[in-house]
Design an enzyme around this catalytic site. Structure first.
Site, PDB file in Angstrom:
ATOM      1  CG  MET A 104      93.000 114.886 -35.503  1.00 19.88           C
ATOM      2  SD  MET A 104      94.680 115.063 -36.354  1.00 19.88           S
ATOM      3  CE  MET A 104      94.459 116.791 -36.986  1.00 19.88           C
TER       4      MET A 104
ATOM      5  CG  HIS B  94     104.251 113.753 -37.252  1.00 19.64           C
ATOM      6  ND1 HIS B  94     103.204 114.618 -37.207  1.00 19.64           N
ATOM      7  CD2 HIS B  94     105.079 114.533 -38.192  1.00 19.64           C
ATOM      8  CE1 HIS B  94     103.368 115.877 -37.854  1.00 19.64           C
ATOM      9  NE2 HIS B  94     104.556 115.611 -38.536  1.00 19.64           N
TER      10      HIS B  94
ATOM     11  CD  GLU C 290     104.155 117.733 -19.981  1.00 24.48           C
ATOM     12  OE1 GLU C 290     103.926 119.112 -19.832  1.00 24.48           O
ATOM     13  OE2 GLU C 290     104.599 116.952 -18.862  1.00 24.48           O
TER      14      GLU C 290
HETATM   15  C1  GRF Z   1      98.502 109.534 -40.457  1.00 27.91           C
HETATM   16  O1  GRF Z   1      99.194 110.245 -41.565  1.00 27.91           O
HETATM   17  C2  GRF Z   1      99.274 109.663 -39.197  1.00 27.91           C
HETATM   18  O2  GRF Z   1     100.664 110.043 -39.651  1.00 27.91           O
HETATM   19  C3  GRF Z   1      98.837 111.213 -38.773  1.00 27.91           C
HETATM   20  O3  GRF Z   1      97.587 111.151 -39.064  1.00 27.91           O
HETATM   21  C4  GRF Z   1      97.216 110.640 -40.066  1.00 27.91           C
HETATM   22  C5  GRF Z   1      96.301 109.359 -39.722  1.00 27.91           C
HETATM   23  O4  GRF Z   1      95.701 108.648 -40.698  1.00 27.91           O
HETATM   24  N1  GRF Z   1      99.102 111.323 -37.263  1.00 27.91           N
HETATM   25  P1  GRF Z   1      94.762 107.232 -40.428  1.00 27.91           P
HETATM   26  O5  GRF Z   1      93.730 107.847 -39.629  1.00 27.91           O
HETATM   27  O6  GRF Z   1      95.830 106.209 -39.485  1.00 27.91           O
HETATM   28  O7  GRF Z   1      94.296 106.897 -41.718  1.00 27.91           O
END
Ligand code: GRF
Length: 234
Positions: free
Chosen positions: A102, A121, A154
């Protein structure tokens, strides 16, 4: 308008870092694919910016080295990313896979791993960028949702697309059921996309990533009722 040249992406080494912030189910899918031999790679490091990320426990269960570093101790994004790059180099990482990480990564990390930072994503980009993508898709009323593996640049959720898979939206879907169905397809395409990059032969034509030179051809998935990937005639 000038036509962009076609550029073959260099074949990277097979040592991955997976960067997480939470649950880590995509991390587990990658580790499982390695374990079953579906993905020829090794995970050299699982990195998290959050000590309480559940995925760290998964990494430990699979015997993979972990590192945790909070961004709060750093004066800015670049300084934080420089420290991450140092860690990645210490662990001899070739390819960086963001999996629910994140944080927006800065050019410091991207320049250290050119064409070698991937993200997954939960939407068919460029639709529904940012947080809660599957909720956005359901609330918007799309009939086809899905997920995307893309190269990271970016800007948030905007780099060149490597693989996508589609999932049909059902009338009975809730945020949870749709998110879950998308997630199970994520678990299929992320290891597969990583394999495509590692096997070499991918080409870039502007934003387009051409798969025809890659060892495995991987057409985008068609939607199915179950949300699972159908078998394709190659
Ligand atoms: C997933 O839905 C991914 O697409 C997004 O964040 C979520 C992560 O899930 N970027 P996890 O931690 O892999 O279970």
């Amino acid at each position: 308008m000038t036509t962009p040249i076609v550029r073959t992406l260099p074949k990277p080494g097979r040592r991955l870092a997976v960067l997480i912030s939470g649950r880590g189910s995509n991390l587990r899918a990658i580790l499982d694919a390695i374990r079953t031999g579906a993905l020829n790679a090794e995970v050299g490091l699982v990195f998290s910016n959050r000590r309480q990320a559940k995925g760290l426990r998964t990494a430990k269960r699979y015997g993979v080295p972990t590192a945790v570093l909070s961004h709060r101790a750093f004066r800015n994004r670049r300084a934080y990313d420089a420290r991450i790059v140092k860690l990645l180099r210490e662990h001899r990482v070739d390819v960086v896979c963001l999996a629910g990480f994140m944080r927006i990564v800065s050019p410091v990390l991207l320049d250290a791993f050119p064409d070698r930072v991937l993200n997954i994503h939960p939407s068919l980009l460029p639709a529904f960028q940012g947080l809660d993508a599957s909720c956005q898709a359901l609330d918007y009323g799309v009939r086809i949702a899905g997920c995307t593996v893309h190269f990271v640049d970016e800007t948030l959720d905007s780099g060149p697309v490597l693989l996508q898979a589609a999932v049909r939206v059902h009338d009975e879907d809730t945020h949870e059921t749709l998110a879950q169905r998308i997630l199970s397809v994520e678990h299929e395409i992320y290891p597969r996309a990583i394999g495509l990059l590692l096997d070499g032969g991918l080409r870039r034509h502007g934003r387009r990533v051409l798969l025809s030179g890659a060892a495995e051809r991987a057409p985008a998935d068609m939607p199915t009722e179950s949300g699972r990937r159908p078998t394709h005639a190659r």
